[in-house]
Write a protein that holds these residues in place. Structure first.
Motif, short mmCIF file in Angstrom:
data_model
loop_
_atom_site.label_atom_id
_atom_site.label_comp_id
_atom_site.label_asym_id
_atom_site.label_seq_id
_atom_site.Cartn_x
_atom_site.Cartn_y
_atom_site.Cartn_z
N ILE A 311 0.81 -1.54 -0.12
CA ILE A 311 -0.22 0.11 0.29
C ILE A 311 0.52 1.09 0.44
O ILE A 311 1.91 1.63 0.74
CB ILE A 311 -0.75 0.10 1.19
CG1 ILE A 311 -1.70 -1.17 1.91
CG2 ILE A 311 -1.93 1.69 1.37
CD1 ILE A 311 -3.44 -1.29 0.88
N THR A 312 0.75 2.09 -1.64
CA THR A 312 1.74 3.63 -1.23
C THR A 312 0.78 4.54 -1.22
O THR A 312 0.18 4.79 -1.73
CB THR A 312 2.32 3.07 -2.56
OG1 THR A 312 2.73 2.08 -2.66
CG2 THR A 312 3.16 4.66 -2.74
N PRO A 313 1.18 5.00 -0.03
CA PRO A 313 0.27 6.55 0.15
C PRO A 313 1.12 7.92 -0.79
O PRO A 313 2.44 7.80 -1.21
CB PRO A 313 0.31 7.14 1.47
CG PRO A 313 2.08 6.29 1.95
CD PRO A 313 2.27 5.27 0.58
N SER A 314 1.11 8.71 -1.41
CA SER A 314 1.83 10.10 -2.08
C SER A 314 1.25 11.32 -1.67
O SER A 314 0.04 11.82 -1.30
CB SER A 314 2.41 10.23 -3.11
OG SER A 314 1.00 10.12 -3.92
N GLY A 315 1.62 12.43 -1.46
CA GLY A 315 0.92 13.44 -1.41
C GLY A 315 2.33 14.71 -1.13
O GLY A 315 3.64 14.46 -0.93
N PRO A 316 1.45 16.58 -0.92
CA PRO A 316 2.77 17.09 -0.64
C PRO A 316 3.18 16.98 0.75
O PRO A 316 3.90 17.57 0.91
CB PRO A 316 2.03 18.66 -0.36
CG PRO A 316 0.37 18.14 -0.16
CD PRO A 316 0.56 16.53 -0.99
N ASP A 317 3.14 15.68 1.53
CA ASP A 317 3.97 15.75 2.86
C ASP A 317 5.12 14.33 2.31
O ASP A 317 5.72 14.12 3.99
CB ASP A 317 3.41 15.05 4.06
CG ASP A 317 2.35 13.91 3.34
OD1 ASP A 317 2.70 13.39 2.71
OD2 ASP A 317 1.94 12.67 4.26
N THR A 318 5.20 14.24 1.85
CA THR A 318 6.46 13.32 1.52
C THR A 318 7.01 13.76 0.07
O THR A 318 7.09 14.40 -0.22
CB THR A 318 5.32 12.18 0.72
OG1 THR A 318 5.20 12.60 -1.00
CG2 THR A 318 4.67 11.36 1.46
#
Length: 487
Positions: A311-318
């Motif tokens: 499961i992979t998240p992404s966003g302006p926090d990475t």
């Protein structure tokens, strides 16, 4: 006096000078950030064509917060725990400890990438159920919600006050009455129709609910462009849901304009649920300042199946656009075929080159998109990419049986990706997204069969016919493409 006679001219000169200075300052900031030149040029175009308003739009929508880390993970117990596992798995891969696992051997390049760019740990013993439409998703979700004993965690971009939304709301209220702890996050822009009374009602029933990045002047107006596009549900730490389906009737009944919204979701059981819980817990800490670190939220589980899931998240926090990098790796390492479905096709230069390179290298690359879209300018921009892709032997299909809203990739009968991320700049760079990478032959073949069905309900775009579009239409599409990094 001279100044009174020329007041209008003086005011005009002062305002023009202020605008030019402001515009130069904004352009200077963009240059110093070393942004993608295409995105910088798009903003410069907006600043030039919309004097004054362009600067306002930039303040609201143009700033780059990736380096600022909108959500800090430092010091969070869950983050430290996940990072340690990811580092251990990275070491195991480098030392070939899992070299006897055939799937890991074949997918090592993608697995290693996701471990490095987003601490996306490998989970074994998972059961993954493919949910191919709104009815399948909501029937399964409602069944699992009604079985909840300890806690329910929900996170949606759009949560509507319609029939299905109220059905789920009533279930949540009942479960809270039974003593189940219910936590809920909705995006403040995606779910803007939810009024204050809605939040008051749920809170009065014992449900904790927050809006993500509330758009309230002046606190969060500069971050209005960064939205939480994830669709996540975790129940008792044992069952999880993710994909592209929001909570809204259109995924079941459609509408007169677009018909049924064809979308895809998955239900996961097994250790992959802990990965979903970790992502939810980070977002929950951001909105509530409360950390969900208790072991009851990450229960030990017996194997529920045999699927390998990351499961992979992404966003302006990475630090890195993890999901985009995963897509890029799948496409560029494909050997036989890549099938891709997305409602919005506005690839950045990297993804565009990946698709063209794979197709020109002999890979059967097929892209499924809607012929009609819920966003006019976005659709125009999408259409501007089709000729270039078809010239590279990418096969384009217009879905005819409603509006295709799925975000799905399947490749070579071995890897599938299902989640919330579209194939566009916004999902790759600005939105908080989540995607499941499933490494399993049987599941990939199942996903492939759904594409076969969808292609049968679609019309392939023929390059010779596509070239015949009116000049006026082509011009509108080309202009919209200039704005694609901002859409």
């Amino acid at each position: 006096m001279w100044w009174s006679e020329n007041l209008e001219s003086i005011i005009y000169t002062v305002l023009l000078s202020a605008h030019l200075i402001s515009m130069l300052m904004v352009i200077g900031v963009m240059i110093m950030e070393n942004r993608n030149p295409l995105k910088s040029l798009s903003w410069i175009l907006v600043l030039l064509l919309l004097p004054g308003l362009g600067i306002v739009l930039y303040v609201f929508f143009g700033q780059n917060f990736r380096k600022e880390k909108i959500i800090s993970r430092k010091g969070l117990k869950n983050h430290d725990y996940i990072s340690n596992i990811a580092h251990a798995q990275t070491k195991a891969l480098s030392e070939s400890i899992w070299s006897n696992d055939d799937i890991i051997k074949q997918m090592e390049h993608i697995i290693q990438l996701q471990l490095n760019n987003s601490d996306s740990v490998i989970t074994y013993g998972n059961k993954v159920t493919l949910l191919n439409n709104g009815k399948e998703k909501f029937d399964s979700l409602i069944e699992e919600l009604q079985k909840a004993k300890s806690f329910i965690h929900l996170q949606y971009y759009i949560f509507s006050q319609d029939k299905i939304g109220n059905t789920i709301k009533d279930i949540l209220i009942q479960k809270a009455k039974e003593g189940v702890k219910v936590r809920m996050i909705v995006d403040d822009v995606g779910s803007w129709e939810l009024k204050k009374n809605y939040f008051k009602e749920l809170r009065s029933k014992g449900i904790e609910i927050y809006s993500f990045l509330e758009v309230r002047f002046p606190i969060f107006t500069s971050k209005v462009n960064y939205r939480n596009h994830r669709k996540i549900v975790i129940i008792d730490g044992l069952v999880g849901f993710l994909g592209g389906i929001n909570v809204a009737d259109r995924y079941i009944n459609g509408g007169s304009t677009y018909g049924i919204w064809r979308d895809t979701h998955i239900k996961v059981e097994g250790d992959a649920v802990n990965s979903l819980q970790y992502i939810f817990s980070l977002d929950w800490y951001f909105v509530s300042r409360k950390e969900l670190a208790d072991s009851k939220y990450f229960p030990d589980k017996k194997p529920a199946g045999n699927k390998l899931v990351q499961i992979t998240p992404s966003g302006p926090d990475t630090d890195w656009p993890g999901i985009m990098m995963g897509f890029f790796k799948i496409i560029t390492t494909a050997k036989k075929y890549v099938y891709l479905a997305t409602p919005y096709l506005m690839p950045n230069e990297s993804m565009l080159m990946a698709l063209k390179t794979a197709a020109m290298g002999g890979v059967d690359v097929r892209v499924l998109i809607p012929e009609k879209s819920d966003a006019y300018i976005t659709n125009l921009s999408t259409m501007s990419y089709l000729k270039e892709l078809m010239l590279s032997d990418v096969k384009i299909y217009f879905y005819q049986k409603g509006f295709i809203h799925s975000k799905v990739i399947v490749c070579d009968d071995i890897v599938s990706s299902i989640g919330s991320a579209n194939m566009d700049f916004r999902s790759f760079e600005q939105n908080f997204e989540v995607t499941a990478f499933i490494y399993d032959e049987d599941f990939a073949k199942e996903v492939k069969e759904t594409f076969v069905d969808d292609f049968a309900d679609s019309q392939r775009v023929i390059l010779a016919e596509w070239r015949k579009r009116p000049i006026k239409q082509k011009a509108k599409e080309s202009f919209a493409r200039l704005l694609s990094p901002l859409l």
